[in-house]
Design a protein around this motif. Structure first.
Motif, PDB file in Angstrom:
ATOM      1  N   ASN A   1       0.874  -1.141  -0.075  1.00  0.00           N
ATOM      2  CA  ASN A   1       0.007  -0.040  -0.067  1.00  0.00           C
ATOM      3  C   ASN A   1       0.842   1.211   0.084  1.00  0.00           C
ATOM      4  OD1 ASN A   1       0.668  -0.771   2.802  1.00  0.00           O
ATOM      5  ND2 ASN A   1      -0.612   0.724   3.439  1.00  0.00           N
ATOM      6  N   ARG A   2       1.648   1.174   0.921  1.00  0.00           N
ATOM      7  CA  ARG A   2       2.781   2.362   0.749  1.00  0.00           C
ATOM      8  C   ARG A   2       3.661   2.344  -0.608  1.00  0.00           C
ATOM      9  NH1 ARG A   2       4.940   2.601   6.919  1.00  0.00           N
ATOM     10  NH2 ARG A   2       2.959   2.926   8.225  1.00  0.00           N
ATOM     11  N   MET A   3       4.116   1.441  -0.990  1.00  0.00           N
ATOM     12  CA  MET A   3       4.756   1.639  -2.223  1.00  0.00           C
ATOM     13  C   MET A   3       4.064   2.136  -3.400  1.00  0.00           C
ATOM     14  SD  MET A   3       7.851   0.257  -1.623  1.00  0.00           S
ATOM     15  CE  MET A   3       8.839  -0.842  -2.755  1.00  0.00           C
ATOM     16  N   THR A   4       2.888   1.716  -3.271  1.00  0.00           N
ATOM     17  CA  THR A   4       1.979   2.083  -4.552  1.00  0.00           C
ATOM     18  C   THR A   4       1.911   3.482  -4.518  1.00  0.00           C
ATOM     19  OG1 THR A   4       0.872  -0.126  -4.388  1.00  0.00           O
ATOM     20  CG2 THR A   4      -0.415   1.630  -5.578  1.00  0.00           C
ATOM     21  N   LEU A   5       1.589   4.140  -3.318  1.00  0.00           N
ATOM     22  CA  LEU A   5       1.510   5.769  -3.527  1.00  0.00           C
ATOM     23  C   LEU A   5       2.822   6.165  -3.924  1.00  0.00           C
ATOM     24  CD1 LEU A   5       0.612   6.140   0.386  1.00  0.00           C
ATOM     25  CD2 LEU A   5      -0.845   6.512  -1.483  1.00  0.00           C
ATOM     26  N   ILE A   6       4.053   5.608  -3.609  1.00  0.00           N
ATOM     27  CA  ILE A   6       5.167   6.215  -4.193  1.00  0.00           C
ATOM     28  C   ILE A   6       5.297   5.973  -5.888  1.00  0.00           C
ATOM     29  CG2 ILE A   6       7.537   5.849  -4.385  1.00  0.00           C
ATOM     30  CD1 ILE A   6       7.476   5.097  -1.288  1.00  0.00           C
ATOM     31  N   THR A   7       4.952   4.745  -6.093  1.00  0.00           N
ATOM     32  CA  THR A   7       5.362   4.423  -7.600  1.00  0.00           C
ATOM     33  C   THR A   7       4.206   5.070  -8.386  1.00  0.00           C
ATOM     34  OG1 THR A   7       3.911   2.282  -7.558  1.00  0.00           O
ATOM     35  CG2 THR A   7       6.331   2.426  -7.114  1.00  0.00           C
ATOM     36  N   GLU A   8       2.945   5.293  -7.948  1.00  0.00           N
ATOM     37  CA  GLU A   8       1.721   5.833  -8.726  1.00  0.00           C
ATOM     38  C   GLU A   8       2.086   7.299  -8.716  1.00  0.00           C
ATOM     39  OE1 GLU A   8      -2.039   4.913  -6.960  1.00  0.00           O
ATOM     40  OE2 GLU A   8      -2.085   3.231  -8.080  1.00  0.00           O
ATOM     41  N   LYS A   9       2.707   8.020  -7.669  1.00  0.00           N
ATOM     42  CA  LYS A   9       3.036   9.439  -7.834  1.00  0.00           C
ATOM     43  C   LYS A   9       4.237   9.571  -8.916  1.00  0.00           C
ATOM     44  CE  LYS A   9       3.698  13.504  -6.639  1.00  0.00           C
ATOM     45  NZ  LYS A   9       4.010  13.959  -5.209  1.00  0.00           N
ATOM     46  N   CYS A  10       4.963   8.906  -9.161  1.00  0.00           N
ATOM     47  CA  CYS A  10       5.952   8.849 -10.140  1.00  0.00           C
ATOM     48  C   CYS A  10       5.290   8.868 -11.671  1.00  0.00           C
ATOM     49  CB  CYS A  10       6.912   7.679  -9.793  1.00  0.00           C
ATOM     50  SG  CYS A  10       8.076   7.811  -8.448  1.00  0.00           S
ATOM     51  N   VAL A  11       4.280   7.805 -11.580  1.00  0.00           N
ATOM     52  CA  VAL A  11       3.646   7.805 -12.759  1.00  0.00           C
ATOM     53  C   VAL A  11       3.009   9.239 -13.089  1.00  0.00           C
ATOM     54  CG1 VAL A  11       1.734   6.927 -14.231  1.00  0.00           C
ATOM     55  CG2 VAL A  11       3.331   5.447 -12.898  1.00  0.00           C
ATOM     56  N   ALA A  12       2.363   9.864 -12.021  1.00  0.00           N
ATOM     57  CA  ALA A  12       1.699  11.247 -12.491  1.00  0.00           C
ATOM     58  C   ALA A  12       2.920  12.320 -12.478  1.00  0.00           C
ATOM     59  CB  ALA A  12       0.812  11.200 -11.214  1.00  0.00           C
ATOM     60  N   VAL A  13       4.024  12.167 -11.877  1.00  0.00           N
ATOM     61  CA  VAL A  13       5.047  13.251 -12.341  1.00  0.00           C
ATOM     62  C   VAL A  13       5.507  13.060 -13.861  1.00  0.00           C
ATOM     63  CG1 VAL A  13       7.378  13.743 -11.680  1.00  0.00           C
ATOM     64  CG2 VAL A  13       5.818  13.478 -10.035  1.00  0.00           C
ATOM     65  N   ALA A  14       5.556  11.729 -14.149  1.00  0.00           N
ATOM     66  CA  ALA A  14       6.214  11.770 -15.615  1.00  0.00           C
ATOM     67  C   ALA A  14       4.844  12.022 -16.425  1.00  0.00           C
ATOM     68  CB  ALA A  14       6.407  10.001 -15.899  1.00  0.00           C
ATOM     69  N   GLU A  15       3.802  11.885 -16.372  1.00  0.00           N
ATOM     70  CA  GLU A  15       2.799  12.388 -17.150  1.00  0.00           C
ATOM     71  C   GLU A  15       2.550  13.843 -17.108  1.00  0.00           C
ATOM     72  OE1 GLU A  15      -1.928  11.255 -17.857  1.00  0.00           O
ATOM     73  OE2 GLU A  15      -1.275  10.890 -15.986  1.00  0.00           O
ATOM     74  N   GLU A  16       2.924  14.538 -16.210  1.00  0.00           N
ATOM     75  CA  GLU A  16       2.954  15.924 -16.227  1.00  0.00           C
ATOM     76  C   GLU A  16       4.239  16.575 -16.926  1.00  0.00           C
ATOM     77  OE1 GLU A  16       3.034  19.832 -12.855  1.00  0.00           O
ATOM     78  OE2 GLU A  16       2.842  17.595 -12.200  1.00  0.00           O
ATOM     79  N   ALA A  17       5.266  15.782 -16.630  1.00  0.00           N
ATOM     80  CA  ALA A  17       6.605  16.145 -17.348  1.00  0.00           C
ATOM     81  C   ALA A  17       6.465  16.108 -19.083  1.00  0.00           C
ATOM     82  CB  ALA A  17       7.971  15.409 -16.849  1.00  0.00           C
ATOM     83  N   LEU A  18       5.844  14.878 -19.312  1.00  0.00           N
ATOM     84  CA  LEU A  18       5.899  14.781 -20.772  1.00  0.00           C
ATOM     85  C   LEU A  18       4.779  15.694 -21.225  1.00  0.00           C
ATOM     86  CD1 LEU A  18       5.339  10.761 -20.948  1.00  0.00           C
ATOM     87  CD2 LEU A  18       7.183  12.317 -21.832  1.00  0.00           C
ATOM     88  N   ALA A  19       3.713  16.067 -20.769  1.00  0.00           N
ATOM     89  CA  ALA A  19       2.658  17.337 -21.197  1.00  0.00           C
ATOM     90  C   ALA A  19       3.627  18.455 -21.360  1.00  0.00           C
ATOM     91  CB  ALA A  19       1.586  17.212 -20.067  1.00  0.00           C
ATOM     92  N   ASN A  20       4.585  18.806 -20.387  1.00  0.00           N
ATOM     93  CA  ASN A  20       5.320  20.119 -20.463  1.00  0.00           C
ATOM     94  C   ASN A  20       6.258  19.862 -21.044  1.00  0.00           C
ATOM     95  OD1 ASN A  20       3.196  21.322 -18.756  1.00  0.00           O
ATOM     96  ND2 ASN A  20       4.195  20.407 -16.912  1.00  0.00           N
ATOM     97  N   GLN A  21       6.601  18.841 -21.961  1.00  0.00           N
ATOM     98  CA  GLN A  21       7.848  18.648 -22.696  1.00  0.00           C
ATOM     99  C   GLN A  21       9.096  18.702 -21.866  1.00  0.00           C
ATOM    100  OE1 GLN A  21       7.139  21.525 -26.039  1.00  0.00           O
ATOM    101  NE2 GLN A  21       6.344  19.782 -27.292  1.00  0.00           N
ATOM    102  N   GLN A  22       9.120  18.248 -20.772  1.00  0.00           N
ATOM    103  CA  GLN A  22      10.189  17.808 -20.187  1.00  0.00           C
ATOM    104  C   GLN A  22      10.688  16.472 -19.913  1.00  0.00           C
ATOM    105  OE1 GLN A  22       8.577  19.767 -16.529  1.00  0.00           O
ATOM    106  NE2 GLN A  22       9.053  21.864 -17.090  1.00  0.00           N
ATOM    107  N   ASP A  23      11.916  16.206 -19.171  1.00  0.00           N
ATOM    108  CA  ASP A  23      12.218  14.831 -19.211  1.00  0.00           C
ATOM    109  C   ASP A  23      12.036  14.200 -18.084  1.00  0.00           C
ATOM    110  OD1 ASP A  23      13.732  12.455 -19.056  1.00  0.00           O
ATOM    111  OD2 ASP A  23      15.537  13.444 -18.442  1.00  0.00           O
ATOM    112  N   PRO A  24      11.009  13.083 -18.357  1.00  0.00           N
ATOM    113  CA  PRO A  24      10.316  12.448 -17.286  1.00  0.00           C
ATOM    114  C   PRO A  24      11.294  11.860 -16.223  1.00  0.00           C
ATOM    115  CG  PRO A  24       9.869  11.406 -19.223  1.00  0.00           C
ATOM    116  CD  PRO A  24      10.605  12.363 -19.419  1.00  0.00           C
TER     117      PRO A  24
END
Length: 351
Positions: free
Chosen positions: A105-128
């Motif tokens: 449960n705790r690990m999922t909070l971390i890894t899903e946040k990483c996916v969200a960070v990558a999605e935002e970076a890609l949307a802003n044309q940044q390096d995920p």
């Protein structure tokens, strides 16, 4: 925010927990520390997940390894189109988060946040990849900063020249407690339960305490009653891999039996950590059963005859009636009143 690993012992410096760089994740191998200072290098996120499963790192270390592993997964998928890359990261998130079931449960909070960070970076044309790595460093800073608050509350309950009994390796709270005691010029001595079969208390907690200059004594797990009868123990403390909202906690196997002895000898037991928002009841806690071979040998040397069996539950669950208090970043709470903490902090941003 300034890096929060200043004055930390070797084990708790960020690069020595887990670190992504140049297409590799380096993880300090805690299975052999301090006998050897050696790193495991992972070339794929699958290897990071396996390192977590194999307990190359443990306690809070997997949280950092998970984030750095997600940065590696981003690097592995950089040749893919954006949507395919996100799908790849979601698969990596699932794999890494479930490397150890009790803390999924705790690990999922971390890894899903990483996916969200990558999605935002890609949307802003940044390096995920860099965005995920920086998010992991930010998470480390936040965790260290938060546990520093916990350490201050815990230290208030320990007298000067006091004696503390620890169980397993509480990672961040151990480092923060030691640092804060030094900053307050408070003299403490530590007894560290050995914590078989991986000896995290002897190898990791005791190493941190000794490195920071505190009087440190290791005792085997079956000496606790003798210790409490013949030494003045002011406090027994442990972290927790899960703090359920009904006041039950899961921690390294052996925590429960020490709590029973602490109650018998009148030693207060204080758990440190943040209550889990998604664990309403201890019945939701899944106990990881590890390879029993690890009980039948030590440092690669077998000490049983062929045909002898073993079991290795990695955690046990301690009920609230044995817990004096849960020490959090917001103060000290009764295990029967964790709802008060969660009322003030309904969403867990700790990880």
């Amino acid at each position: 925010m300034e890096r929060q690993d200043y004055q930390m012992p070797t084990l708790l410096r960020y690069e020595n927990v887990a670190w992504y760089e140049n297409g590799r994740v380096r993880i300090l191998d805690r299975r052999i520390y301090p006998r050897e200072l050696r790193f495991v290098e992972c070339a794929t996120y699958e290897e990071v997940a396996q390192a977590i499963t194999d307990m190359v790192t443990q306690s809070a270390g997997p949280y950092t390894a998970a984030g750095m592993g997600m940065a590696l997964a981003s690097e592995q998928s950089k040749h893919l189109a954006d949507q395919a890359r996100l799908d790849y990261l979601r698969a990596a998130s699932q794999k890494i988060a479930n490397a150890r079931p009790t803390t999924a449960n705790r690990m999922t909070l971390i890894t899903e946040k990483c996916v969200a960070v990558a999605e935002e970076a890609l949307a802003n044309q940044q390096d995920p990849t860099e965005a995920i790595k920086q998010n992991t460093i930010d998470s480390l800073n936040r965790r260290y900063f938060t546990m520093d608050k916990v350490a201050k509350f815990l230290l208030e309950k320990i007298p000067d020249n006091g004696t503390v009994l620890t169980q397993c390796f509480g990672e961040t709270i151990v480092g923060m407690l030691l640092r804060e005691a030094l900053n307050q010029n408070k003299t403490l001595r530590f007894f560290c339960a050995e914590t078989r079969p991986y000896l995290q208390g002897a190898r990791l907690t005791a190493s941190c305490c000794a490195e920071m200059g505190f009087e440190t004594t290791v005792v085997s797990d079956n000496m606790i009653a003798y210790l409490m009868e013949h030494e003045k123990i002011d406090l027994y403390t442990s972290a927790a891999d899960t703090i359920a909202q009904d006041g039950y906690i899961a921690n390294k196997v052996g925590t429960y039996q020490i709590a029973i002895l602490a109650q018998r000898f009148g030693v207060p037991y204080f758990v440190t950590g943040i209550p889990d928002t998604d664990k309403k009841s201890h019945e939701q806690i899944k106990i990881e059963l590890r390879d029993p071979q690890q009980v039948l040998e030590l440092n690669g040397i077998k000490h049983t005859l062929a045909g002898v069996k073993a079991i290795y539950p990695s955690f046990d669950i301690t009920p609230p009636e044995l817990i004096g208090a849960v020490v959090t970043d917001r103060g000290i709470f009764s295990p029967y009143d964790l709802a008060s903490y969660l009322k003030e902090n309904p969403t867990n941003t700790f990880y």
